[in-house]
Scaffold this active site. Sequence first.
Site, PDB file in Angstrom:
ATOM      1  N   HIS A  81       0.577  -1.678   0.035  1.00 30.10           N
ATOM      2  CA  HIS A  81      -0.076  -0.371   0.137  1.00 30.10           C
ATOM      3  C   HIS A  81       0.990   0.876  -0.337  1.00 30.10           C
ATOM      4  O   HIS A  81       0.813   2.034  -0.422  1.00 30.10           O
ATOM      5  CB  HIS A  81      -1.302  -0.416   1.155  1.00 30.10           C
ATOM      6  CG  HIS A  81      -1.925  -0.718   0.796  1.00 30.10           C
ATOM      7  ND1 HIS A  81      -2.471  -1.878   1.262  1.00 30.10           N
ATOM      8  CD2 HIS A  81      -3.201  -0.837  -0.026  1.00 30.10           C
ATOM      9  CE1 HIS A  81      -3.484  -3.112   0.940  1.00 30.10           C
ATOM     10  NE2 HIS A  81      -3.603  -1.846   0.339  1.00 30.10           N
TER      11      HIS A  81
ATOM     12  N   GLU B 144     -11.521  -9.732  -4.943  1.00 33.91           N
ATOM     13  CA  GLU B 144     -10.668 -10.023  -4.034  1.00 33.91           C
ATOM     14  C   GLU B 144      -9.873 -11.263  -3.815  1.00 33.91           C
ATOM     15  O   GLU B 144      -9.011 -11.649  -3.565  1.00 33.91           O
ATOM     16  CB  GLU B 144      -9.870  -9.046  -3.916  1.00 33.91           C
ATOM     17  CG  GLU B 144     -11.140  -8.393  -2.472  1.00 33.91           C
ATOM     18  CD  GLU B 144     -10.265  -6.895  -2.213  1.00 33.91           C
ATOM     19  OE1 GLU B 144      -8.855  -6.538  -2.292  1.00 33.91           O
ATOM     20  OE2 GLU B 144     -11.627  -6.615  -1.502  1.00 33.91           O
TER      21      GLU B 144
ATOM     22  N   CYS C 214     -10.558  -2.252  -9.516  1.00 35.76           N
ATOM     23  CA  CYS C 214      -9.816  -1.308  -9.268  1.00 35.76           C
ATOM     24  C   CYS C 214      -8.588  -1.593  -8.592  1.00 35.76           C
ATOM     25  O   CYS C 214      -7.991  -0.794  -7.960  1.00 35.76           O
ATOM     26  CB  CYS C 214     -11.341  -0.814  -8.128  1.00 35.76           C
ATOM     27  SG  CYS C 214     -11.569  -2.315  -7.100  1.00 35.76           S
TER      28      CYS C 214
HETATM   29  C1  PEP Z   1      -7.027  -4.513  -4.507  1.00 32.89           C
HETATM   30  O1  PEP Z   1      -6.798  -5.964  -3.685  1.00 32.89           O
HETATM   31  O2  PEP Z   1      -6.908  -4.944  -5.901  1.00 32.89           O
HETATM   32  C2  PEP Z   1      -7.174  -3.529  -3.504  1.00 32.89           C
HETATM   33  C3  PEP Z   1      -7.963  -3.020  -4.592  1.00 32.89           C
HETATM   34  O3  PEP Z   1      -7.460  -3.221  -2.720  1.00 32.89           O
HETATM   35  P1  PEP Z   1      -5.755  -2.557  -1.810  1.00 32.89           P
HETATM   36  O4  PEP Z   1      -4.954  -2.896  -2.881  1.00 32.89           O
HETATM   37  O5  PEP Z   1      -6.383  -1.816  -0.695  1.00 32.89           O
HETATM   38  O6  PEP Z   1      -5.873  -4.087  -0.781  1.00 32.89           O
HETATM   39 MG    MG Z   2      -7.331  -5.622  -1.356  1.00 38.24          MG
END
Ligand code: PEP
Ligand code: MG
Length: 541
Positions: A188, A429, A500
Amino acid sequence: MLKLSGKPVYKGIAIGPVVVLKPHGQQIKRTKIENIEAEISRFAKAGEKAAEQLVKLYDKAVGEVGEASAAIFEVHKMMLEDEDYLEAIQNMIRIEKVNAEYAVAKTGDNFAEMFAGMDDDYMRARAADVQDISNRLIRNLMGKEEIDLNSIEPSIIVADDLSPSETVQMDKKKILAFVTVHGSANSHTSILARMMNIPALIGVPVDLEEIQTGMQAVVNGFLGEVYFEPTEEICCQAEDKIKEELEKQKLLQILKGQENVTLDGKKINIYANVGSVGDIGYALENDAGGIGLFRSEFLYIGRSDFPTEEEQFQAYKQALQMMADKKVIIRTLDIGADKQADYFNLGKEDNPAMGYRAIRICLKQPDIFKTQLRALLRAAVYGNLSIMYPMITSVEEVLKIYEIIKEVQEELEKMQIPYKLPEQGIMIETPAAVMISDELAELVDFFSIGTNDLTQYTLAIDRQNEKLDDFYKPHHKAILKMIGMVVDNAHKCGKWAGICGELGADLELTKEFLRMGVDELSVSPSMILKIRQSVRAIVVF
Ligand code: PEP
Ligand code: MG
């Protein structure tokens, strides 16, 4: 000049002074002392200095973020004056004849453990505060200056590693680039760098003792190189490249206001991923059609207690008002794994990515979830909101969420508080969600595919593990097949499906996504116009 290489996670060039952040987890050595009174007086001086620092921090925070948020520094000051805490440290110095740094570290750990074990939520959250206070005292004892990142000139941040909570607390206007020794491209922190448009290199073998704050550096995120004390030639090349990039950016500006439509007439929504209300400006600047992923957990991290319903309501309302009638998809709390907030007291886990995180925490601790849902439903009155739930693996989870939503609606009605029930979707996911996407599509309004975690869970690759970056392959056939399957199942039920995860911004796959019928791509703001440019040059069929 020293030239080092690493892996770029956001392409871009930066020139400027360096700020070196030393790791927090400093090893405190236990040493035997001879002069007890001198040690006690050294500790007292460190305490006086800490008190002065906290008064200054409080005054500054009152001006910038208001009294309520600044109050934490008052709490820290009170803890610093707590007699039990002070006596415990002094007694350890006297009885065990140890150095003050060690006595503070040990006492801080003991007190934090004691708070963490308490029943009361408020008291449990104080564990992080007592650690903060102890770290401040240790820094003062060691003569290490705290760098206030909000009062530096725009700089290149060089660190061993950065946690998402450290990154979100930084003032983006003050950061020219990130250079870290560790870190994974899919973490992240890397995602935040991309969302913030900040050139970033990870895996750079920097010796943090050799590189000094104040040195000049050039970061080249295209080549994955950083130059400390660069030659004039390197600086000139970097300045030319910055101009070239600005020209490219200008060319993209003509695409603002244009449709995301292919040469054969296929349309797609291009939305922005944001981490805070502050990022919405970038989304608007880049002509986002909406917000496809508002990572609400960043409201929770980088602080020492839960955000209240009112704080959340104000943030969501502001996001909706800024986006006017455009869609804003707010994802509910996705904390856990690399996104940590000490006051949640999640505890250590052997496999945090597969552990107690996201919707699992919300379903197990419905009070936390309900506070967020109340804020969301109240804010929904002010714009075009959709709510999205992360890490779903089953139909039962969705049904349980709907039960909680119903309770929240009843509570708001009873209290005659205005609210609206917005569109509700889920993130796809986990492979489990993909395999039952036909059933899930019946229950929800939309799907948003989180390819970051979907890749992690499908390929059994920890996205945080930098050693595995080469194995993390979101282009894997399994992932692409899954995306196709999810889109088909959504469409069969008359629902829409978007992406996303970071893969949505992969220009090599834009045509394939259009062919699959993906309805929306939600990407870092800086990628919106680039994808529009690519979409407008594509013939899908
Ligand atoms: C993902 O897992 O692709 C997502 C968009 O969520 P994060 O990256 O915040 O886990
Ligand atoms: Mg995620």
